[in-house]
Design an enzyme around this catalytic site. Sequence first.
Site, PDB file in Angstrom:
ATOM      1  N   VAL A  11       0.832  -1.208   0.000  1.00 42.92           N
ATOM      2  CA  VAL A  11       0.000   0.000   0.000  1.00 42.92           C
ATOM      3  C   VAL A  11       0.867   1.259   0.000  1.00 42.92           C
ATOM      4  CG1 VAL A  11      -1.558   1.386   1.442  1.00 42.92           C
ATOM      5  CG2 VAL A  11      -2.057  -1.009   1.028  1.00 42.92           C
ATOM      6  N   ASP A  30      10.525   3.339   6.123  1.00 52.92           N
ATOM      7  CA  ASP A  30      10.316   1.940   6.513  1.00 52.92           C
ATOM      8  C   ASP A  30      11.434   1.542   7.459  1.00 52.92           C
ATOM      9  OD1 ASP A  30       8.375  -0.380   4.997  1.00 52.92           O
ATOM     10  OD2 ASP A  30       9.953  -1.110   6.332  1.00 52.92           O
ATOM     11  N   THR A  86      -1.224  -4.727   9.513  1.00 55.79           N
ATOM     12  CA  THR A  86      -2.085  -5.065  10.661  1.00 55.79           C
ATOM     13  C   THR A  86      -2.423  -6.563  10.541  1.00 55.79           C
ATOM     14  OG1 THR A  86      -3.929  -4.215   9.324  1.00 55.79           O
ATOM     15  CG2 THR A  86      -3.129  -2.802  11.098  1.00 55.79           C
ATOM     16  N   LYS A 205     -14.315   0.330   5.747  1.00 62.16           N
ATOM     17  CA  LYS A 205     -13.241  -0.493   5.164  1.00 62.16           C
ATOM     18  C   LYS A 205     -13.503  -1.984   5.393  1.00 62.16           C
ATOM     19  CE  LYS A 205      -9.687  -2.025   3.366  1.00 62.16           C
ATOM     20  NZ  LYS A 205      -9.536  -2.093   1.923  1.00 62.16           N
ATOM     21  N   PHE A 250     -16.737  -9.372  -9.347  1.00 62.21           N
ATOM     22  CA  PHE A 250     -16.617 -10.320  -8.226  1.00 62.21           C
ATOM     23  C   PHE A 250     -17.593 -11.478  -8.337  1.00 62.21           C
ATOM     24  CE2 PHE A 250     -13.456  -9.333  -5.038  1.00 62.21           C
ATOM     25  CZ  PHE A 250     -12.866  -8.281  -5.708  1.00 62.21           C
ATOM     26  N   ALA A 253     -16.045 -17.465 -10.273  1.00 64.86           N
ATOM     27  CA  ALA A 253     -15.853 -18.574  -9.334  1.00 64.86           C
ATOM     28  C   ALA A 253     -14.399 -19.037  -9.400  1.00 64.86           C
ATOM     29  CB  ALA A 253     -16.779 -19.723  -9.704  1.00 64.86           C
ATOM     30  N   GLY A 258      -8.298 -15.403  -1.509  1.00 67.92           N
ATOM     31  CA  GLY A 258      -7.104 -15.359  -0.662  1.00 67.92           C
ATOM     32  C   GLY A 258      -6.533 -13.961  -0.624  1.00 67.92           C
ATOM     33  N   CYS A 261      -5.664  -9.684   2.540  1.00 69.48           N
ATOM     34  CA  CYS A 261      -6.713  -8.854   3.139  1.00 69.48           C
ATOM     35  C   CYS A 261      -8.042  -9.543   3.424  1.00 69.48           C
ATOM     36  CB  CYS A 261      -6.896  -7.605   2.299  1.00 69.48           C
ATOM     37  SG  CYS A 261      -5.428  -6.571   2.464  1.00 69.48           S
ATOM     38  N   ARG A 327       0.847 -14.079  -0.009  1.00 67.19           N
ATOM     39  CA  ARG A 327       0.308 -14.161   1.351  1.00 67.19           C
ATOM     40  C   ARG A 327      -1.116 -14.732   1.316  1.00 67.19           C
ATOM     41  NH1 ARG A 327       1.430  -8.133   3.434  1.00 67.19           N
ATOM     42  NH2 ARG A 327       0.850  -7.720   1.267  1.00 67.19           N
TER      43      ARG A 327
HETATM   44  P1  NAD Z   1       3.172  -4.749   3.916  1.00 68.41           P
HETATM   45  O1  NAD Z   1       3.544  -5.775   4.910  1.00 68.41           O
HETATM   46  O2  NAD Z   1       3.436  -4.985   2.468  1.00 68.41           O
HETATM   47  O3  NAD Z   1       3.907  -3.375   4.286  1.00 68.41           O
HETATM   48  C1  NAD Z   1       3.980  -2.868   5.586  1.00 68.41           C
HETATM   49  C2  NAD Z   1       5.346  -2.187   5.744  1.00 68.41           C
HETATM   50  O4  NAD Z   1       5.384  -1.484   6.992  1.00 68.41           O
HETATM   51  C3  NAD Z   1       6.525  -3.157   5.788  1.00 68.41           C
HETATM   52  O5  NAD Z   1       7.452  -2.802   4.774  1.00 68.41           O
HETATM   53  C4  NAD Z   1       7.137  -2.975   7.182  1.00 68.41           C
HETATM   54  O6  NAD Z   1       8.533  -3.117   7.201  1.00 68.41           O
HETATM   55  C5  NAD Z   1       6.706  -1.553   7.494  1.00 68.41           C
HETATM   56  N1  NAD Z   1       6.686  -1.203   8.923  1.00 68.41           N
HETATM   57  C6  NAD Z   1       6.132  -1.908   9.947  1.00 68.41           C
HETATM   58  N2  NAD Z   1       6.276  -1.225  11.103  1.00 68.41           N
HETATM   59  C7  NAD Z   1       6.926  -0.073  10.814  1.00 68.41           C
HETATM   60  C8  NAD Z   1       7.353   1.044  11.576  1.00 68.41           C
HETATM   61  N3  NAD Z   1       7.132   1.131  12.888  1.00 68.41           N
HETATM   62  N4  NAD Z   1       8.009   2.041  10.950  1.00 68.41           N
HETATM   63  C9  NAD Z   1       8.235   1.996   9.622  1.00 68.41           C
HETATM   64  N5  NAD Z   1       7.840   0.968   8.835  1.00 68.41           N
HETATM   65  C10 NAD Z   1       7.191  -0.056   9.427  1.00 68.41           C
HETATM   66  O7  NAD Z   1       1.622  -4.446   4.167  1.00 68.41           O
HETATM   67  P2  NAD Z   1       0.546  -3.915   3.087  1.00 68.41           P
HETATM   68  O8  NAD Z   1       0.036  -5.029   2.273  1.00 68.41           O
HETATM   69  O9  NAD Z   1       1.103  -2.706   2.410  1.00 68.41           O
HETATM   70  O10 NAD Z   1      -0.653  -3.491   4.060  1.00 68.41           O
HETATM   71  C11 NAD Z   1      -0.546  -2.378   4.910  1.00 68.41           C
HETATM   72  C12 NAD Z   1      -1.915  -2.076   5.492  1.00 68.41           C
HETATM   73  O11 NAD Z   1      -2.805  -1.657   4.446  1.00 68.41           O
HETATM   74  C13 NAD Z   1      -2.621  -3.253   6.168  1.00 68.41           C
HETATM   75  O12 NAD Z   1      -3.366  -2.780   7.264  1.00 68.41           O
HETATM   76  C14 NAD Z   1      -3.557  -3.782   5.088  1.00 68.41           C
HETATM   77  O13 NAD Z   1      -4.689  -4.439   5.634  1.00 68.41           O
HETATM   78  C15 NAD Z   1      -3.975  -2.486   4.422  1.00 68.41           C
HETATM   79  N6  NAD Z   1      -4.388  -2.640   3.009  1.00 68.41           N
HETATM   80  C16 NAD Z   1      -3.651  -3.440   2.181  1.00 68.41           C
HETATM   81  C17 NAD Z   1      -4.006  -3.553   0.833  1.00 68.41           C
HETATM   82  C18 NAD Z   1      -3.248  -4.447  -0.102  1.00 68.41           C
HETATM   83  O14 NAD Z   1      -3.701  -4.602  -1.238  1.00 68.41           O
HETATM   84  N7  NAD Z   1      -2.127  -5.043   0.294  1.00 68.41           N
HETATM   85  C19 NAD Z   1      -5.085  -2.791   0.341  1.00 68.41           C
HETATM   86  C20 NAD Z   1      -5.795  -1.972   1.223  1.00 68.41           C
HETATM   87  C21 NAD Z   1      -5.426  -1.888   2.563  1.00 68.41           C
HETATM   88  C1  UGA Z   2      -9.047  -6.589  -1.961  1.00 66.16           C
HETATM   89  C2  UGA Z   2     -10.128  -5.563  -2.328  1.00 66.16           C
HETATM   90  O1  UGA Z   2     -10.625  -5.852  -3.644  1.00 66.16           O
HETATM   91  C3  UGA Z   2      -9.587  -4.142  -2.288  1.00 66.16           C
HETATM   92  O2  UGA Z   2     -10.620  -3.209  -2.538  1.00 66.16           O
HETATM   93  C4  UGA Z   2      -8.997  -3.892  -0.890  1.00 66.16           C
HETATM   94  O3  UGA Z   2      -8.397  -2.605  -0.818  1.00 66.16           O
HETATM   95  C5  UGA Z   2      -7.948  -4.942  -0.580  1.00 66.16           C
HETATM   96  O4  UGA Z   2      -8.534  -6.269  -0.683  1.00 66.16           O
HETATM   97  C6  UGA Z   2      -7.424  -4.809   0.807  1.00 66.16           C
HETATM   98  O5  UGA Z   2      -8.106  -4.366   1.696  1.00 66.16           O
HETATM   99  O6  UGA Z   2      -6.270  -5.178   0.946  1.00 66.16           O
HETATM  100  P1  UGA Z   2      -6.957  -7.665  -3.208  1.00 66.16           P
HETATM  101  O7  UGA Z   2      -6.841  -8.516  -1.984  1.00 66.16           O
HETATM  102  O8  UGA Z   2      -5.756  -7.008  -3.749  1.00 66.16           O
HETATM  103  O9  UGA Z   2      -8.028  -6.496  -2.948  1.00 66.16           O
HETATM  104  O10 UGA Z   2      -7.537  -8.566  -4.385  1.00 66.16           O
HETATM  105  P2  UGA Z   2      -8.965  -8.874  -5.023  1.00 66.16           P
HETATM  106  O11 UGA Z   2      -8.924  -8.517  -6.446  1.00 66.16           O
HETATM  107  O12 UGA Z   2     -10.071  -8.326  -4.223  1.00 66.16           O
HETATM  108  O13 UGA Z   2      -8.979 -10.463  -4.925  1.00 66.16           O
HETATM  109  C7  UGA Z   2      -9.044 -11.119  -3.666  1.00 66.16           C
HETATM  110  C8  UGA Z   2      -9.207 -12.610  -3.888  1.00 66.16           C
HETATM  111  O14 UGA Z   2     -10.478 -12.897  -4.454  1.00 66.16           O
HETATM  112  C9  UGA Z   2      -8.171 -13.215  -4.832  1.00 66.16           C
HETATM  113  O15 UGA Z   2      -7.781 -14.482  -4.346  1.00 66.16           O
HETATM  114  C10 UGA Z   2      -8.924 -13.348  -6.156  1.00 66.16           C
HETATM  115  O16 UGA Z   2      -8.437 -14.334  -7.004  1.00 66.16           O
HETATM  116  C11 UGA Z   2     -10.322 -13.669  -5.636  1.00 66.16           C
HETATM  117  N1  UGA Z   2     -11.395 -13.316  -6.623  1.00 66.16           N
HETATM  118  C12 UGA Z   2     -11.647 -12.019  -6.906  1.00 66.16           C
HETATM  119  C13 UGA Z   2     -12.152 -14.335  -7.179  1.00 66.16           C
HETATM  120  O17 UGA Z   2     -11.943 -15.537  -6.880  1.00 66.16           O
HETATM  121  N2  UGA Z   2     -13.155 -14.006  -8.052  1.00 66.16           N
HETATM  122  C14 UGA Z   2     -13.440 -12.712  -8.372  1.00 66.16           C
HETATM  123  O18 UGA Z   2     -14.387 -12.490  -9.161  1.00 66.16           O
HETATM  124  C15 UGA Z   2     -12.671 -11.694  -7.796  1.00 66.16           C
END
Ligand code: NAD
Ligand code: UGA
Length: 432
Positions: A11, A30, A86, A205, A250, A253, A258, A261, A327
């Site tokens: 993110v 970071d 988180t 969210k 969405f 099937a 996974g 999130c 993940r």
């Molecule tokens: P990530 O693990 O890829 O990145 C988190 C980063 O934070 C890591 O690089 C870690 O080293 C760093 N970090 C941790 N503690 C720290 C600190 N005290 N100071 C500085 N850096 C620190 O995680 P992510 O996938 O980017 O997700 C981050 C958050 O956003 C989560 O809460 C997740 O639920 C949310 N989110 C993720 C997605 C997604 O698609 N991955 C989408 C929407 C929301």
């Molecule tokens: C999801 C949400 O779509 C984002 O809006 C949100 O910000 C994010 O989680 C988050 O909070 O981290 P993401 O996990 O990147 O995004 O991926 P998605 O495209 O939502 O797919 C999630 C899972 O559902 C994957 O395993 C994907 O293959 C599956 N999926 C998705 C299906 O099996 N069928 C679909 O039609 C869509």
Amino acid sequence: MKIAIIGTGYVGLPSGVGFAELGNEVCCIDNNLQKIEKLQNGELTIYEDGLQELFERNLQNGHLRFTSSMREGVENADLIIIAVGTPPHPITKEADLQYIEAAAEELAQFLNKYTVVATKSTVPVGTGDKIEQIISRINSKAEVDVISLPEFLREGFAIHDFFAPDRIVVGTESIRARKLIAELYKDFTTTKILYVNRRSSETIKYASNAFLAVKLNYINELADFCEKAGADIDEVAAGMGADSRIGHKFLRAGPGFGGSCFPKDTNAMSFMAHQFGISMPLIDTTIAENEKRQLSMAERILSHTTTDSAQIAVLGLAFKNGTDDCRTSPAINIVKEMLKHNRNISVYDPKAMASAQTLLGNEVTYAENAYQAVEKADVVTILTEWNDFKLLNWEKIANLMNQRIVVDLRNILDEKILLQAGFKYYRIGKKM
Ligand code: NAD
Ligand code: UGA
């Protein structure tokens, strides 16, 4: 605007690059020194479609920089965005707030003027209050508004979603903070910006992710129904989706959802509900059924083999296409389950080989390409919906394999081509 982003992961990095591209002065922080060193040297630490070009441009023009020093990043920032992980607690599955709390404690020391601290990480309802308390305990003079600014980007589409979000949700009642966020998004003239209270924002969210997870569980249940009823899930999804109240998105099937999130956030939501003294059976069922589905998919693939030493080729390891993220990938879960019965598995993914290796170790054979993975295989299974797999030469694959069986758990291949090449072709939600 001077922006500090704490946490440079899936993110924080695309968001930092996006805000820099909009002309802001962005510093990404970071505490993973290796990550920061790579990024400072112009090397991306994740694969995300379309990120490379914007990253290079903004690094070169000086809009984007990276540091491991909280002081350097945070001092004088107008806006500090928290984007640390988180993850789920290993036992309770609640959202683990240790990284959020550590970031808040650290940043608080360096607040020296009015600053907005925005939480982009997905956090339980009430976390904004906690961050506020931490900051005022450590720096009672800090002039700060703590707001919720949830992130809705999808991996693989992070850049698209950054520049063209469906909506922006801003959780704060502070007029000053709302003005700063309005300025930040001033170029997003066609995007709906919803200003709500902080707890509503934190809830939106989780509510959105849980809703999408329930929708996916439903389409997967329907796929099982179609297999028995002689219906075709893709036709059924097209028919349902044409109703604008349901929508086409969405409804693909698959082997179960996974990623980092949906599994984490549905569990965290269920935990919060129990804390509030209520239950959310729809969500609890979705979690349980999704876990069961992945195990049953492993059984389904194995049912097409006749011995424990049959060779299984797995194409796709990332939790979805467009990312290297493994993940909580259904593909990884399925491979791990199959390994309990069969030790002869070769794997290939166009982007996720390195991250898969950290999860699967030397339990499987890693191929350099799809053709190498399928050599002498008895069954090929598609576990991630990469376009690359549609473009493979399936005639050539037929000749490389021991037996011609394809189990496509993403329904992406062309049935005609597969049948012409002599394959037995099995999919999800179609008559067996
Ligand atoms: P990530 O693990 O890829 O990145 C988190 C980063 O934070 C890591 O690089 C870690 O080293 C760093 N970090 C941790 N503690 C720290 C600190 N005290 N100071 C500085 N850096 C620190 O995680 P992510 O996938 O980017 O997700 C981050 C958050 O956003 C989560 O809460 C997740 O639920 C949310 N989110 C993720 C997605 C997604 O698609 N991955 C989408 C929407 C929301
Ligand atoms: C999801 C949400 O779509 C984002 O809006 C949100 O910000 C994010 O989680 C988050 O909070 O981290 P993401 O996990 O990147 O995004 O991926 P998605 O495209 O939502 O797919 C999630 C899972 O559902 C994957 O395993 C994907 O293959 C599956 N999926 C998705 C299906 O099996 N069928 C679909 O039609 C869509």
